[in-house]
Motif scaffolding. Structure first.
Motif, short mmCIF file in Angstrom:
data_model
loop_
_atom_site.label_atom_id
_atom_site.label_comp_id
_atom_site.label_asym_id
_atom_site.label_seq_id
_atom_site.Cartn_x
_atom_site.Cartn_y
_atom_site.Cartn_z
N SER A 128 44.48 -17.98 33.35
CA SER A 128 43.42 -18.28 32.39
C SER A 128 43.59 -17.38 31.19
O SER A 128 44.21 -16.31 31.28
N ARG A 129 43.05 -17.80 30.06
CA ARG A 129 43.19 -17.03 28.83
C ARG A 129 41.81 -16.56 28.37
O ARG A 129 41.00 -17.37 27.91
N LEU A 130 41.59 -15.27 28.50
CA LEU A 130 40.34 -14.68 28.02
C LEU A 130 40.43 -14.55 26.52
O LEU A 130 41.48 -14.16 25.98
N ASN A 131 39.35 -14.89 25.84
CA ASN A 131 39.28 -14.71 24.40
C ASN A 131 40.22 -15.64 23.63
O ASN A 131 40.78 -15.27 22.61
N SER A 132 40.42 -16.84 24.15
CA SER A 132 41.39 -17.76 23.56
C SER A 132 41.03 -18.18 22.15
O SER A 132 41.89 -18.61 21.39
N GLN A 133 39.77 -18.06 21.78
CA GLN A 133 39.34 -18.48 20.45
C GLN A 133 39.30 -17.32 19.45
O GLN A 133 38.87 -17.49 18.31
N GLY A 134 39.71 -16.14 19.89
CA GLY A 134 39.75 -14.99 18.99
C GLY A 134 38.40 -14.40 18.65
O GLY A 134 38.25 -13.67 17.68
N CYS A 135 37.39 -14.71 19.46
CA CYS A 135 36.06 -14.14 19.25
C CYS A 135 36.02 -12.73 19.83
O CYS A 135 36.84 -12.37 20.65
N LYS A 136 35.04 -11.97 19.43
CA LYS A 136 34.87 -10.63 20.00
C LYS A 136 34.28 -10.76 21.39
O LYS A 136 33.45 -11.63 21.65
N ILE A 137 34.74 -9.88 22.29
CA ILE A 137 34.12 -9.78 23.60
C ILE A 137 33.20 -8.57 23.56
O ILE A 137 33.54 -7.54 23.00
N ILE A 138 32.01 -8.72 24.14
CA ILE A 138 30.96 -7.71 23.96
C ILE A 138 30.35 -7.35 25.31
O ILE A 138 30.15 -8.22 26.16
N MET A 139 30.02 -6.08 25.46
CA MET A 139 29.30 -5.61 26.64
C MET A 139 28.20 -4.67 26.19
O MET A 139 28.41 -3.80 25.34
N THR A 140 26.99 -4.83 26.76
CA THR A 140 25.84 -3.98 26.45
C THR A 140 25.21 -3.51 27.74
O THR A 140 25.04 -4.29 28.67
N VAL A 141 24.87 -2.21 27.80
CA VAL A 141 24.17 -1.65 28.94
C VAL A 141 22.88 -1.02 28.42
O VAL A 141 22.91 -0.19 27.51
N SER A 142 21.76 -1.42 29.02
CA SER A 142 20.44 -0.89 28.63
C SER A 142 19.83 -0.18 29.83
O SER A 142 19.75 -0.75 30.93
N GLU A 143 19.38 1.05 29.65
CA GLU A 143 18.68 1.78 30.69
C GLU A 143 17.20 1.46 30.58
O GLU A 143 16.59 1.62 29.52
#
Length: 146
Positions: A128-143
């Motif tokens: 599989s191809r992650l990010n195939s469309q060239g978009c940003k991948i984002i991660m957020t952690v909230s306490e």
């Protein structure tokens, strides 16, 4: 209007204590591993309180060929929070397709020591191809105060 100091007991349960975010690469990542591997999204965070909960969110896209299955999960240090089947499953039975993925989990680690959250992915078969469309991948952690 006068400002009021919050008592030493802290903010009430449900209050957001801190938020951290990371933005990964926009380049395509080919995923062919049948065990979970990192995708470049991880956040180190030290809880302000041992009773806190953590809301972990991630957003990305995956390009899945016919009869491929790709699974996403979140690890807290070495603990898989989604089990062997992950938290999100992208499966395509007929044609190639691009799937937007949102990963979301609420965790209660019961620690005041630094922890690391990381989004990982596996491809049960093929590539599989992650990010195939060239978009940003984002991660957020909230306490969140417990």
């Amino acid at each position: 209007m006068a400002l009021t100091k919050i008592a030493d007991g802290g903010l009430p349960a449900g209050s957001v204590l801190q938020v951290k975010q990371t933005i990964g690469s926009t380049s395509v990542q080919n995923i062919s591993s049948t065990s979970f591997v990192g995708v470049g999204l991880s956040i180190d965070i030290t809880p302000r309180d041992a009773n806190s909960k953590f809301l972990v969110q991630g957003a990305m896209d995956i390009d899945v060929d016919a009869n491929e299955q790709t699974m996403f999960t979140v690890f807290r240090d070495s603990t898989d929070l989604g089990s062997t089947n992950g938290l999100v499953n992208a499966w395509n039975g007929t044609n190639r397709m691009i799937v937007p993925i949102t990963v979301l989990v609420l965790d209660a680690p019961s620690t005041a020591s630094q922890i690391t959250y990381e989004i990982k992915v596996l491809c049960a078969s093929g590539t599989s191809r992650l990010n195939s469309q060239g978009c940003k991948i984002i991660m957020t952690v909230s306490e969140i105060a417990g």
